[in-house]
Design an enzyme around this catalytic site. Structure first.
Site, PDB file in Angstrom:
ATOM      1  N   HIS A 202      -2.368  18.067 -17.801  1.00  0.00           N
ATOM      2  CA  HIS A 202      -3.131  18.754 -16.757  1.00  0.00           C
ATOM      3  C   HIS A 202      -4.301  17.865 -16.321  1.00  0.00           C
ATOM      4  O   HIS A 202      -4.833  17.993 -15.233  1.00  0.00           O
ATOM      5  CB  HIS A 202      -3.705  20.080 -17.271  1.00  0.00           C
ATOM      6  N   ASP A 276       7.698  19.917 -13.422  1.00  0.00           N
ATOM      7  CA  ASP A 276       6.497  20.589 -13.928  1.00  0.00           C
ATOM      8  C   ASP A 276       5.551  20.730 -12.723  1.00  0.00           C
ATOM      9  O   ASP A 276       5.805  20.179 -11.651  1.00  0.00           O
ATOM     10  CB  ASP A 276       5.852  19.754 -15.049  1.00  0.00           C
TER      11      ASP A 276
END
Length: 500
Positions: A202, A276
């Site tokens: 992230h 993702d």
């Protein structure tokens, strides 16, 4: 007949936030009407989705999330020409994103089941899947097939079934099979394996420095195990594996070598590849031009593009660069998936109610199999006699209100200074490793001091990876690992201490 742009739009599944502004809800409606997107991926709120980026705990007081989500699914489905493929990332059930819905144990907890683990994990997947199916969700973006070989991994940890490759392969497939049995889609993630990384994707790009042979023995094995057994969906993660990409530090999610050549070619995967989230820092910063990242992900071999922030630009870029044949192949895959999962027969959803009684019975049965004395021995008779003699102490940590556990214990406790033995109950505040799993350093020091001064039994309710912050296990007379803080777990631990 659908044109090229409309076919490409079916690959897009941008984020939809349950708690959001009306303006943002209207923006999603615009994507559905004008871009004709194929699906949506639901998240709790922008705040919780950003918590990973900002390295802070998620605290957001909001109510009615479940009802709100179902209202939005109905609202968005009603205006979509082709029914939308609705996804959620619910690794331990709807509760991962939606409060007041059934929460199931973490993967790390299920990895500790002592008997019939595959059967139980499949049952958990099945129940989780039913909760989602009845709520209008078609795909659960789970389970993790990552092998958690790096105990300091900031992003996988409790999300993995453990550090044993074979076990992870079997249990990830069992969870997948249970969801499939419930009639929803599931996917193994994060290909090629995110377990042995030290960076959170992230926030940055994790790089895995291993040879291809090492990867085949570990990271790739659970995926190959699933592919050999007919798994239909795999999510590709944002991590670089230079050994597989001619030495380049390119994220797997946008690497044609990894998706097309390795996953589809060598490993024989014929199903749907999901990217993702395309808003993650590991990939976003590479392509500042809107739409370029989406094209790169499509070109690399992804069939469904998750959490794209530039839908219109992405569709345009792919239309310019991809051939009609390439677009048709992916479009057919997505439409077949929609037919298989019953997406095309959309009916407005009524708000379902959950069978909490049955859920609690499942939790109890699971807890009886995973709660473990991981070091030392428990002697219930001795604890009873110490309590009667006024020599048993009790202290709990990181709790605010009286908990279920103390109510279940039929011991009378004495002040710590009079006690010969002390039961220490630690309710780990967070399952994520940030700030020592949310545990205050001075409190941790206090626990270690007490363990050195008297015989102590540690009860650990929470992620077992947090145990390393509680001092040396040999300083404790015994350690019981509860893995979770569920009331059912507290009941099972209380019985263990009392010899019931």
């Amino acid at each position: 007949m659908m044109n090229k742009h409309q076919k490409i739009a079916q690959c897009f599944s941008p984020a939809a936030f349950i708690h959001d502004t009306e303006e943002n809800y209207l923006a999603i409606e615009m994507l559905i009407r004008e871009q004709e997107i194929g699906g949506l991926t639901f998240f709790h709120s922008r705040h919780s989705a950003a918590a990973n980026f900002e390295e802070r705990a998620e605290i957001l007081a909001v109510s009615g999330t479940f009802e709100k989500m179902i209202g939005l699914i109905n609202r968005y489905q009603t205006i979509s020409k082709i029914p939308l493929l609705i996804s959620i990332d619910g690794e331990y059930g709807l509760a991962m994103r939606v409060e007041k819905t059934p929460q199931y144990p973490f993967a790390i907890t299920l990895g500790a089941l002592k008997k019939d683990a595959e059967k139980w994990v499949e049952e958990v997947g099945y129940r989780m899947g039913l909760d989602m199916k009845r709520s209008g969700i078609h795909i659960n973006l789970a389970p993790c097939a990552d092998v958690n070989t790096n105990p300091n991994n900031p992003v996988i940890g409790y999300r993995s079934f453990g550090d044993q490759t074979e076990k992870v392969a079997r249990l990830a497939f069992a969870a997948y099979s249970g969801m499939k049995k419930a009639g929803i889609g599931a996917c193994l993630k994060h290909f090629p394996g995110h377990g042995d990384t030290a960076t959170d994707s992230h926030l940055g790009l994790p790089i895995l420095h291993k040879t291809k042979a090492e990867l085949e023995m570990e990271e790739l094995l659970p995926f190959q195990y699933g592919i050999d057994r007919g798994v239909e969906m795999i999510m590709v993660g944002h991590l670089a594996v230079p050994a597989l990409t001619e030495g380049k530090d390119i994220p797997a999610s946008i690497s044609r070598e990894l998706i097309n050549d390795l996953l589809k070619g060598e490993m024989g995967f014929k199903g749907i590849v999901i990217s993702d989230a395309l808003n993650m820092k590991a990939v976003v910063n590479r392509y500042p031009e809107p739409g370029e990242l989406e094209w790169q992900a499509f070109y690399a071999g992804n069939d469904i593009l998750c959490f794209s922030d530039h839908v219109a630009d992405g569709i345009e870029k792919i239309a310019q660069n991809a051939s009609d044949e390439e677009v048709d192949v992916v479009f057919e895959k997505v439409m077949n998936l929609k037919k298989r999962l019953g997406v095309m027969e959309f009916q407005p959803i009524e708000i379902p109610s959950f069978d909490w009684e049955s859920h609690s019975q499942l939790q109890k049965a699971l807890a009886e199999s995973y709660v473990s004395v991981i070091s030392g021995n428990i002697n219930p008779a001795e604890l009873h006699s110490l309590a009667e003699a006024g020599k048993l102490g009790y202290r709990e940590y990181f709790t605010t209100e009286t908990n279920h556990f103390i109510k279940q214990l039929d011991f009378s406790f004495s002040p710590i200074d009079q006690a010969e033995k002390v039961i220490l109950a630690v309710f780990v505040p967070s399952h994520k490793p940030l700030n020592q799993f949310g545990m205050d350093q001075s409190v941790l020091e206090g626990i270690k001091e007490l363990a050195k001064s008297k015989p102590c039994i540690l009860i650990h309710f929470g992620n077992p990876l947090a145990l390393k912050h509680l001092g040396e296990l040999e300083d404790l007379e015994a350690v019981i690992c509860g893995y979770q803080g569920f009331e059912e777990v507290q009941g099972v631990v209380a019985k263990t201490l009392q010899g019931l």
